[in-house]
Motif scaffolding. Structure first.
Motif, PDB file in Angstrom:
ATOM      1  N   LEU A  44       0.999  -1.160  -0.104  1.00 23.43           N
ATOM      2  CA  LEU A  44       0.153  -0.032   0.132  1.00 23.43           C
ATOM      3  C   LEU A  44       0.902   1.333   0.050  1.00 23.43           C
ATOM      4  O   LEU A  44       0.502   2.259  -0.514  1.00 23.43           O
ATOM      5  N   ALA A  45       2.025   1.194   0.815  1.00 24.02           N
ATOM      6  CA  ALA A  45       2.852   2.408   0.759  1.00 24.02           C
ATOM      7  C   ALA A  45       3.411   2.776  -0.545  1.00 24.02           C
ATOM      8  O   ALA A  45       3.656   3.809  -0.880  1.00 24.02           O
ATOM      9  N   GLU A  46       3.712   1.668  -1.229  1.00 22.26           N
ATOM     10  CA  GLU A  46       4.190   1.937  -2.528  1.00 22.26           C
ATOM     11  C   GLU A  46       3.273   2.130  -3.712  1.00 22.26           C
ATOM     12  O   GLU A  46       3.713   3.150  -4.225  1.00 22.26           O
ATOM     13  N   THR A 103      13.980  -9.833  -1.883  1.00 20.96           N
ATOM     14  CA  THR A 103      12.810 -10.192  -2.544  1.00 20.96           C
ATOM     15  C   THR A 103      11.905  -9.247  -2.461  1.00 20.96           C
ATOM     16  O   THR A 103      11.152  -8.691  -3.391  1.00 20.96           O
ATOM     17  N   TYR A 104      11.525  -8.622  -0.896  1.00 21.25           N
ATOM     18  CA  TYR A 104      10.612  -7.627  -0.964  1.00 21.25           C
ATOM     19  C   TYR A 104      10.972  -6.330  -1.730  1.00 21.25           C
ATOM     20  O   TYR A 104      10.297  -5.698  -2.201  1.00 21.25           O
ATOM     21  N   ALA A 105      12.308  -6.009  -1.606  1.00 22.00           N
ATOM     22  CA  ALA A 105      12.642  -4.870  -2.276  1.00 22.00           C
ATOM     23  C   ALA A 105      12.480  -5.168  -3.991  1.00 22.00           C
ATOM     24  O   ALA A 105      11.960  -4.233  -4.562  1.00 22.00           O
ATOM     25  N   THR A 164       8.691  -3.007  -2.981  1.00 21.98           N
ATOM     26  CA  THR A 164       9.098  -1.661  -2.811  1.00 21.98           C
ATOM     27  C   THR A 164      10.556  -1.333  -2.392  1.00 21.98           C
ATOM     28  O   THR A 164      11.080  -2.215  -1.817  1.00 21.98           O
ATOM     29  N   LYS A 165      11.057  -0.282  -3.090  1.00 17.36           N
ATOM     30  CA  LYS A 165      12.408   0.119  -2.650  1.00 17.36           C
ATOM     31  C   LYS A 165      12.487   1.390  -1.693  1.00 17.36           C
ATOM     32  O   LYS A 165      13.474   1.957  -1.739  1.00 17.36           O
ATOM     33  N   VAL A 176      12.445  -0.228   3.622  1.00 18.67           N
ATOM     34  CA  VAL A 176      10.952  -0.948   4.067  1.00 18.67           C
ATOM     35  C   VAL A 176      11.096  -2.216   3.943  1.00 18.67           C
ATOM     36  O   VAL A 176      10.510  -2.900   4.753  1.00 18.67           O
ATOM     37  N   SER A 177      11.641  -2.839   2.799  1.00 17.07           N
ATOM     38  CA  SER A 177      11.755  -4.070   2.688  1.00 17.07           C
ATOM     39  C   SER A 177      12.396  -4.991   3.914  1.00 17.07           C
ATOM     40  O   SER A 177      11.860  -5.958   4.086  1.00 17.07           O
TER      41      SER A 177
END
Length: 408
Positions: A69-71, A129-131, A135-136, A184-185
């Motif tokens: 959501l933030a991304e 993986t999350y990055a 999101t970055k 954040v990742s």
């Protein structure tokens, strides 16, 4: 807005008398919880409730959705308005992620001979993986509103550790204020590194970086901080209540976490598993009892809904039956392995229905838009089809249901 970090709210057991704002707590529970929350947030958006939220506190699977959501929503909608294009902007791309196996690759990398001495391989691979997939953004890029709080567990001090825009830390070890420019990742990885699949994340901090903690200064505290390790937020508080229950006036809780099933004794391994399950159950049950009692006593406004409940329990006609929920939906595995289209559809539907049932029964004052009730995957509301589509969903597979999309 909520007055955050006040000494009364942070350092004592009593709630702050200056409660303000609306918080949403998104539980842990891997992809299962994330998809359940996805359906809930769709309905909250349609009703004009999502745009009123000031704070999102999340754990594990909930943190995966929060970061997404933030991304995707860089400017939060004005209060009482509705975010347009939910399906194209949020639901569809998020479900593409839920169809990927992100669990196997980190584990396989950890087993490679050259990584045997590096216990951070799996969790750091998860963060990468999350990055790549979500999101970055850095913590410093997060917006003022809503206030995103990603929860992990401080293993040495056995308390809730938070990552957010203004601060990182906990009340025992102390805080870094303002928050550093960490990805954040990495916060999401710490929040979702469930044991024993993933080892805890080592932060590599120096004692001087953390301030205002209650832990007594000295060599012991310094040694703890230098070796400080964070595990899945659900180890301490799988509901994500800890950062928000003391200072918010209204609290919405979406719970997609594991349910408890009684079973006969089948030996030593069963007993070991049961010890852990009982400890987890009593902790979550105590938090839920406290939460519901606070709603009933009018100390808190808001409502709770869980994946193990049926809409009929809220006096709502239109959801899945109690038998289907208990026997099938609540048994879906909590994992970071690939989910099928059927699993995604039913879980999203269930979250959508449960949010509608809970809000309309216990928090109708929040509804600002009388949107029609239309579950997103209506063809999967048929009970026979849902039961058949999820018939093997409780089973975990060691190698995963979907090939890891990047093994090396």
């Amino acid at each position: 807005m909520v007055v955050e970090g006040t000494p009364h709210a942070v350092e004592t057991y009593a709630p702050d008398v200056r409660r303000e704002g609306l918080a949403l707590a998104l539980s842990g529970g891997g992809y299962r919880a994330a998809l359940f929350h996805l359906g809930s947030l769709r309905r909250l958006n349609e009703l004009g409730v999502l745009s009123q939220i000031d704070t999102v506190s999340s754990v594990s699977g909930g943190s995966i959705l929060s970061a997404f959501l933030a991304e995707k929503i860089r400017v939060w909608p004005d209060k009482e308005s509705v975010l347009p294009d939910w399906e194209e902007r949020i639901a569809r791309p998020f479900k593409r992620l839920m169809g990927k196996n992100i669990r196997t690759s980190p584990v396989v990398k950890r087993l490679l001979p050259w990584n045997w001495l590096d216990d951070q391989t799996a969790v750091e691979t998860l963060a990468q993986t999350y990055a790549r997939e979500i999101t970055k953004l850095q913590l410093t890029d997060l917006p003022d509103r809503p206030r995103y709080i990603f929860c992990a567990t401080d293993l040495p001090y056995a308390v809730n550790w938070i990552f957010e825009r203004r601060q990182v830390g906990d009340y025992q070890a102390g805080y870094i204020r303002p928050a550093p420019a960490w990805p954040v990742s990495r916060a999401v990885a710490a929040s979702s590194c469930f044991p024993p699949v993933f080892g805890p994340l080592v932060l590599g901090l120096e004692p001087s970086q953390l301030q205002d903690g209650k832990a007594k200064a000295g060599p012991k505290r310094d040694a703890i901080v230098r070796s400080l390790r964070l595990s899945d937020g659900g180890v301490y508080d799988n509901l994500g209540l800890e950062p928000v229950w003391k200072d918010h006036a209204t609290l919405l809780v979406s719970d997609g976490g594991s349910t408890f099933d009684a079973s006969p004794d089948s030996g030593f391994l069963w007993q070991l598993q049961q010890y852990s399950a009982v400890v987890s159950r009593q902790a979550t049950a105590a938090r839920k009892r406290w939460l519901i009692s606070n709603y009933m006593q009018k100390q808190l406004a808001g409502t709770y809904w869980g994946i193990g409940s049926a809409a009929a329990n809220y006096g709502f006609d239109g959801g899945y039956s109690e038998d289907l929920v208990d026997e099938v939906i609540a048994e879906v595995r909590t994992d970071l392995d690939a989910f099928t289209d059927a699993e995604m559809a039913v879980l999203e539907n269930h979250g959508y229905v449960m949010a509608e049932a809970a809000i309309s029964r216990h928090a109708p004052q929040l509804i600002k838009n009388q949107a029609p009730f239309l579950p997103p995957n209506r063809e999967w509301m048929a009970e026979d089809k849902a039961r058949d589509g999820l018939k093997d969903s409780a089973k975990r597979k060691i190698v995963g249901r979907g090939l890891p999309f990047r093994l090396f």
